[in-house]
Motif scaffolding. Structure first.
Motif, PDB file in Angstrom:
ATOM      1  N   MET A 217       0.861  -1.129   0.096  1.00  0.00           N
ATOM      2  CA  MET A 217      -0.214   0.087  -0.461  1.00  0.00           C
ATOM      3  C   MET A 217       0.854   1.087   0.315  1.00  0.00           C
ATOM      4  O   MET A 217       0.801   1.939   0.871  1.00  0.00           O
ATOM      5  CB  MET A 217      -0.896   0.058   0.522  1.00  0.00           C
ATOM      6  CG  MET A 217      -2.124  -0.767   1.362  1.00  0.00           C
ATOM      7  SD  MET A 217      -2.915  -1.390  -0.147  1.00  0.00           S
ATOM      8  CE  MET A 217      -4.363   0.420   0.047  1.00  0.00           C
TER       9      MET A 217
ATOM     10  N   ILE B  69      -0.593   3.858  -4.903  1.00  0.00           N
ATOM     11  CA  ILE B  69      -2.256   4.590  -5.185  1.00  0.00           C
ATOM     12  C   ILE B  69      -1.527   6.048  -5.553  1.00  0.00           C
ATOM     13  O   ILE B  69      -2.549   6.717  -5.638  1.00  0.00           O
ATOM     14  CB  ILE B  69      -2.175   4.616  -3.785  1.00  0.00           C
ATOM     15  CG1 ILE B  69      -1.978   2.422  -3.333  1.00  0.00           C
ATOM     16  CG2 ILE B  69      -3.282   5.250  -2.700  1.00  0.00           C
ATOM     17  CD1 ILE B  69      -2.415   2.735  -1.727  1.00  0.00           C
TER      18      ILE B  69
ATOM     19  N   GLN C 267      -7.160   3.834  -4.487  1.00  0.00           N
ATOM     20  CA  GLN C 267      -7.661   5.038  -3.744  1.00  0.00           C
ATOM     21  C   GLN C 267      -8.447   4.388  -3.082  1.00  0.00           C
ATOM     22  O   GLN C 267      -8.194   4.223  -1.949  1.00  0.00           O
ATOM     23  CB  GLN C 267      -7.738   6.129  -3.614  1.00  0.00           C
ATOM     24  CG  GLN C 267      -6.017   6.593  -4.484  1.00  0.00           C
ATOM     25  CD  GLN C 267      -6.157   7.987  -5.713  1.00  0.00           C
ATOM     26  OE1 GLN C 267      -7.209   8.699  -5.729  1.00  0.00           O
ATOM     27  NE2 GLN C 267      -5.538   8.500  -6.059  1.00  0.00           N
TER      28      GLN C 267
ATOM     29  N   ILE D 117      -8.002   2.278   0.394  1.00  0.00           N
ATOM     30  CA  ILE D 117      -7.508   2.561   1.327  1.00  0.00           C
ATOM     31  C   ILE D 117      -8.365   2.415   2.926  1.00  0.00           C
ATOM     32  O   ILE D 117      -8.502   1.514   3.767  1.00  0.00           O
ATOM     33  CB  ILE D 117      -6.739   4.093   1.195  1.00  0.00           C
ATOM     34  CG1 ILE D 117      -5.887   4.353   0.771  1.00  0.00           C
ATOM     35  CG2 ILE D 117      -6.599   4.696   3.199  1.00  0.00           C
ATOM     36  CD1 ILE D 117      -5.423   5.760   0.305  1.00  0.00           C
TER      37      ILE D 117
ATOM     38  N   THR E 141      -9.120  -0.728   4.021  1.00  0.00           N
ATOM     39  CA  THR E 141      -8.205  -1.499   4.815  1.00  0.00           C
ATOM     40  C   THR E 141      -7.854  -1.240   6.060  1.00  0.00           C
ATOM     41  O   THR E 141      -7.290  -2.012   6.581  1.00  0.00           O
ATOM     42  CB  THR E 141      -6.618  -1.555   3.572  1.00  0.00           C
ATOM     43  OG1 THR E 141      -7.155  -2.300   1.957  1.00  0.00           O
ATOM     44  CG2 THR E 141      -5.484  -2.191   3.917  1.00  0.00           C
ATOM     45  N   LYS E 142      -7.981   0.292   6.496  1.00  0.00           N
ATOM     46  CA  LYS E 142      -7.273   0.422   7.425  1.00  0.00           C
ATOM     47  C   LYS E 142      -8.665  -0.245   8.097  1.00  0.00           C
ATOM     48  O   LYS E 142      -8.418   0.023   9.958  1.00  0.00           O
ATOM     49  CB  LYS E 142      -7.666   2.377   7.267  1.00  0.00           C
ATOM     50  CG  LYS E 142      -7.439   2.679   8.865  1.00  0.00           C
ATOM     51  CD  LYS E 142      -7.514   4.367   8.223  1.00  0.00           C
ATOM     52  CE  LYS E 142      -7.302   5.703   9.665  1.00  0.00           C
ATOM     53  NZ  LYS E 142      -6.521   5.311  10.236  1.00  0.00           N
TER      54      LYS E 142
ATOM     55  N   GLU F 187      -2.634   6.920   5.578  1.00  0.00           N
ATOM     56  CA  GLU F 187      -3.240   6.574   6.562  1.00  0.00           C
ATOM     57  C   GLU F 187      -2.944   4.888   7.718  1.00  0.00           C
ATOM     58  O   GLU F 187      -3.469   4.286   8.228  1.00  0.00           O
ATOM     59  CB  GLU F 187      -4.584   6.028   5.914  1.00  0.00           C
ATOM     60  CG  GLU F 187      -5.097   7.485   5.362  1.00  0.00           C
ATOM     61  CD  GLU F 187      -4.197   8.007   4.204  1.00  0.00           C
ATOM     62  OE1 GLU F 187      -3.378   7.559   3.821  1.00  0.00           O
ATOM     63  OE2 GLU F 187      -5.179   8.551   3.476  1.00  0.00           O
TER      64      GLU F 187
END
Ligand code: TIU
Length: 230
Positions: free
Chosen positions: A28, A33, A50, A53, A56-57, A127
């Motif tokens: 990542m 990205i 994008q 993100i 995934t966070k 992030e």
């Protein structure tokens, strides 16, 4: 008894032992990205990556809260590119009659030298920044296992199962799942926490993983996994 969790997945529910499961977050990095990075030069759909993100966070935070081991990877090369096979440079250069790739690995781009370790573009997006104690694997290939110490680090922690996320689905995510499956790790890719540069590629890549009762592993969705981890 070994404590396990189970959540709905394809081809059938994925059961994993909490203490010996790791989250793998693949590549990542800003280079894949952000605008001006290697992915944009390749012609990738940056909006899709994008958009991965946020999920995934959420996945990363759920796995951290549950106490899972966390492994991040970054694709890139040493400064003199001595760990970069010529095939990788040549095929990603502008070929005769194809002007798409104006720059190659190691060239200076807007985020620094493309896919070179230590450059701004090589690092993970803010992030998803790794926390102290989380493993960061620098890999010269698409797969996380080629020419890295990831297997030793997984074995040292007794890891048997992997939850897999990151970019791109068709490239480093798939290659890493295939490498891990060959080494005996049970893998489950998480749909919302991976993205490709082409939506057809993403769908086909995920289908191939779980086809035929789990050719390379499992594929599951984020929400049921979050519910199981909660
Ligand atoms: N080319 C492409 O789609 N991806 C990569 O080169 N690396 C990763 O997938 N991380």
């Amino acid at each position: 008894d070994v404590p396990t969790l189970t959540f709905i997945a394809k081809p059938y529910p994925f059961t994993f032992p909490i203490r010996t499961t790791a989250l793998l977050v693949i590549d990542m990095q800003r280079d894949f990205i952000c605008q001006g990075g290697f992915g944009e030069i390749q012609g990738g759909n940056l909006e899709a990556v994008q958009a991965s993100i946020g999920p995934t966070k959420a996945l990363l935070e759920a796995c951290r809260a549950a106490g899972l081991s966390i492994f991040h990877t970054r694709e890139g090369h040493v400064r003199d590119l001595s760990d970069c096979p010529s095939s990788k440079i040549i095929r990603q250069a502008a070929a005769p009659g194809n002007s798409q790739h104006l720059k190659v690995i190691g060239d200076k781009g807007e985020l620094g030298r493309l896919l070179v370790r230590g450059e701004y573009g090589h690092n993970i997006v803010d992030e998803l920044r790794p926390l102290p104690g989380e493993v960061v694997i620098d890999k010269p290939g698409k797969g996380a296992f080629w020419n890295t110490r990831i297997m030793h680090k997984l074995k040292a922690r007794g890891i048997t199962h992997l939850l897999v996320s990151g970019v791109t689905t068709e490239c480093c995510f798939s290659t890493s799942i295939r490498e891990a499956n060959d080494r005996g790790f049970e893998c489950c890719g998480i749909v919302q926490a991976t993205a490709g540069y082409n939506s057809d590629f993403k769908a086909a890549s995920l289908d191939m993983i779980h086809w035929s009762q789990g050719l390379f592993g499992f594929v599951g969705e984020l929400q049921p996994l979050q519910d199981a981890l909660h």
